[in-house]
Design an enzyme around this catalytic site. Structure first.
Site, PDB file in Angstrom:
ATOM      1  N   SER A   8     -21.850  73.287  35.133  1.00 53.19           N
ATOM      2  CA  SER A   8     -20.706  73.808  34.378  1.00 53.19           C
ATOM      3  C   SER A   8     -20.348  72.860  33.241  1.00 53.19           C
ATOM      4  O   SER A   8     -19.784  71.790  33.468  1.00 53.19           O
ATOM      5  CB  SER A   8     -19.511  73.958  35.330  1.00 53.19           C
ATOM      6  OG  SER A   8     -18.383  74.410  34.627  1.00 53.19           O
ATOM      7  N   HIS A  33     -23.983  76.559  32.515  1.00 52.31           N
ATOM      8  CA  HIS A  33     -22.851  77.465  32.756  1.00 52.31           C
ATOM      9  C   HIS A  33     -21.752  77.177  31.734  1.00 52.31           C
ATOM     10  O   HIS A  33     -21.197  76.078  31.707  1.00 52.31           O
ATOM     11  CB  HIS A  33     -22.316  77.263  34.175  1.00 52.31           C
ATOM     12  CG  HIS A  33     -21.300  78.280  34.590  1.00 52.31           C
ATOM     13  ND1 HIS A  33     -21.635  79.523  35.057  1.00 52.31           N
ATOM     14  CD2 HIS A  33     -19.956  78.235  34.581  1.00 52.31           C
ATOM     15  CE1 HIS A  33     -20.531  80.201  35.326  1.00 52.31           C
ATOM     16  NE2 HIS A  33     -19.497  79.446  35.049  1.00 52.31           N
ATOM     17  N   ASP A  35     -18.190  78.269  30.479  1.00 50.04           N
ATOM     18  CA  ASP A  35     -16.963  79.023  30.785  1.00 50.04           C
ATOM     19  C   ASP A  35     -16.181  79.265  29.506  1.00 50.04           C
ATOM     20  O   ASP A  35     -15.831  78.318  28.801  1.00 50.04           O
ATOM     21  CB  ASP A  35     -16.091  78.222  31.764  1.00 50.04           C
ATOM     22  CG  ASP A  35     -16.708  78.190  33.158  1.00 50.04           C
ATOM     23  OD1 ASP A  35     -16.895  77.089  33.698  1.00 50.04           O
ATOM     24  OD2 ASP A  35     -17.028  79.265  33.672  1.00 50.04           O
ATOM     25  N   ASP A 176     -19.556  80.371  42.033  1.00 53.84           N
ATOM     26  CA  ASP A 176     -18.915  79.598  40.975  1.00 53.84           C
ATOM     27  C   ASP A 176     -17.551  79.085  41.451  1.00 53.84           C
ATOM     28  O   ASP A 176     -16.624  79.843  41.648  1.00 53.84           O
ATOM     29  CB  ASP A 176     -18.734  80.484  39.736  1.00 53.84           C
ATOM     30  CG  ASP A 176     -18.116  79.738  38.575  1.00 53.84           C
ATOM     31  OD1 ASP A 176     -17.929  80.353  37.504  1.00 53.84           O
ATOM     32  OD2 ASP A 176     -17.812  78.539  38.731  1.00 53.84           O
ATOM     33  N   SER A 200     -17.205  69.170  41.488  1.00 53.99           N
ATOM     34  CA  SER A 200     -17.330  68.919  42.942  1.00 53.99           C
ATOM     35  C   SER A 200     -18.759  68.575  43.329  1.00 53.99           C
ATOM     36  O   SER A 200     -19.075  68.422  44.506  1.00 53.99           O
ATOM     37  CB  SER A 200     -16.863  70.155  43.730  1.00 53.99           C
ATOM     38  OG  SER A 200     -17.430  71.314  43.174  1.00 53.99           O
TER      39      SER A 200
HETATM   40  C1  DX5 Z   1     -13.694  77.772  37.080  1.00 50.47           C
HETATM   41  C2  DX5 Z   1     -15.043  77.638  36.440  1.00 50.47           C
HETATM   42  C3  DX5 Z   1     -16.048  76.794  37.218  1.00 50.47           C
HETATM   43  C4  DX5 Z   1     -15.694  75.370  37.404  1.00 50.47           C
HETATM   44  C5  DX5 Z   1     -16.612  74.773  38.446  1.00 50.47           C
HETATM   45  O1  DX5 Z   1     -13.036  78.841  36.477  1.00 50.47           O
HETATM   46  O2  DX5 Z   1     -15.624  78.935  36.328  1.00 50.47           O
HETATM   47  O3  DX5 Z   1     -17.273  76.866  36.527  1.00 50.47           O
HETATM   48  O4  DX5 Z   1     -15.850  74.679  36.210  1.00 50.47           O
HETATM   49  O5  DX5 Z   1     -16.261  73.471  38.612  1.00 50.47           O
HETATM   50  P1  DX5 Z   1     -15.786  72.867  40.044  1.00 50.47           P
HETATM   51  O6  DX5 Z   1     -17.057  72.436  40.745  1.00 50.47           O
HETATM   52  O7  DX5 Z   1     -14.912  71.704  39.670  1.00 50.47           O
HETATM   53  O8  DX5 Z   1     -15.048  73.948  40.772  1.00 50.47           O
HETATM   54 ZN    ZN Z   2     -17.531  79.738  35.597  1.00 55.87          ZN
END
Ligand code: DX5
Ligand code: ZN
Length: 221
Positions: A8, A33, A35, A176, A200
């Site tokens: 991400s 990924h 966002d 996700d 995480s």
């Molecule tokens: C939350 C995002 C995730 C997030 C995942 O809306 O879609 O991609 O960044 O990161 P962690 O592992 O911190 O949940």
């Molecule tokens: Zn996401």
């Protein structure tokens, strides 16, 4: 087939994005990924459409896995330069006509995926199984990294896998949110194929990126 990794990028070193993307590409990671948030569907903003478009530039083999947390997501497709090789997830909860939006993604040569938030029943995706490459199962409430896993996420993952197997269709499951070191193996066992790895795990403080990526693949093979 082994699990696929989609780090991400909102959790990466945002001041060195190009080299971060090149590093992941060299490591053979399948997806990045990305966002995208509109501050309406979720109370947060990450990257603008131009940044999403520019992230393609340093990419050689790694592909954009664009997760659009926005109402009427189709309004952003042109500006993001959605096309061949992209995987694009739109939220069922954010589309006026998800069938039309998924078709738009497909017509652009990209892989259409449907995302559902933790409070959306898993069987809501049944109507769309002929139109998607993957289902994105949110295992946190969308909008922020660093959250705890949403209740019943593992049960929902098992239920989604069962529903897809019963359909006989070749559809992948992407998980996700809080895909942590402790959870990713169990998620693999329950049917996850693509893992969004954020704060995480891969972008946590325990390991350097290269070691974290290797460790992750070992846990989801
Ligand atoms: C939350 C995002 C995730 C997030 C995942 O809306 O879609 O991609 O960044 O990161 P962690 O592992 O911190 O949940
Ligand atoms: Zn996401």
């Amino acid at each position: 087939m082994a699990g696929k990794l989609s780090p991400s990028v909102m959790c990466a070193d945002l001041l060195n994005l190009s080299s971060e993307i090149e590093k992941l590409d060299r490591l053979g990671v399948e997806y990045l990924h990305i966002d995208f948030m509109d501050n309406k569907f979720v109370p947060n903003i990450t990257f603008d459409t131009n940044m999403v478009k520019c992230m393609k530039k340093p990419m050689k083999n790694i592909r954009r896995d664009i997760h659009i947390m926005a109402f009427e997501p189709e309004q952003f497709f042109d500006k993001m330069d959605i096309g061949e090789g992209d995987m694009v997830s739109v939220h069922l909860e954010a589309c006026n006509d998800a069938h039309a939006v998924l078709k738009d993604i497909k017509d652009r040569g990209a892989d259409p995926c449907l995302a559902i938030s933790p409070d959306t029943p898993v069987d809501s995706v049944l109507d769309y199984l002929d139109e998607v490459k993957a289902i994105l199962l949110m295992t946190v409430y969308p909008g922020f990294a660093g959250q705890p896993m949403a209740p019943k996420s593992m049960e929902r993952l098992s239920a989604l896998k069962k529903l897809i197997v019963k359909s006989g269709k070749d559809i992948e499951i992407e998980v996700d949110g809080h895909v942590s070191w402790d959870h990713c193996s169990e998620m693999r066992e329950k049917g996850a194929d693509i893992f969004v790895a954020g704060s995480s795990s891969v972008y946590g403080k325990d390991y350097e990126l290269e070691e974290a990526v290797r460790k992750f693949y070992g846990l989801v093979e």
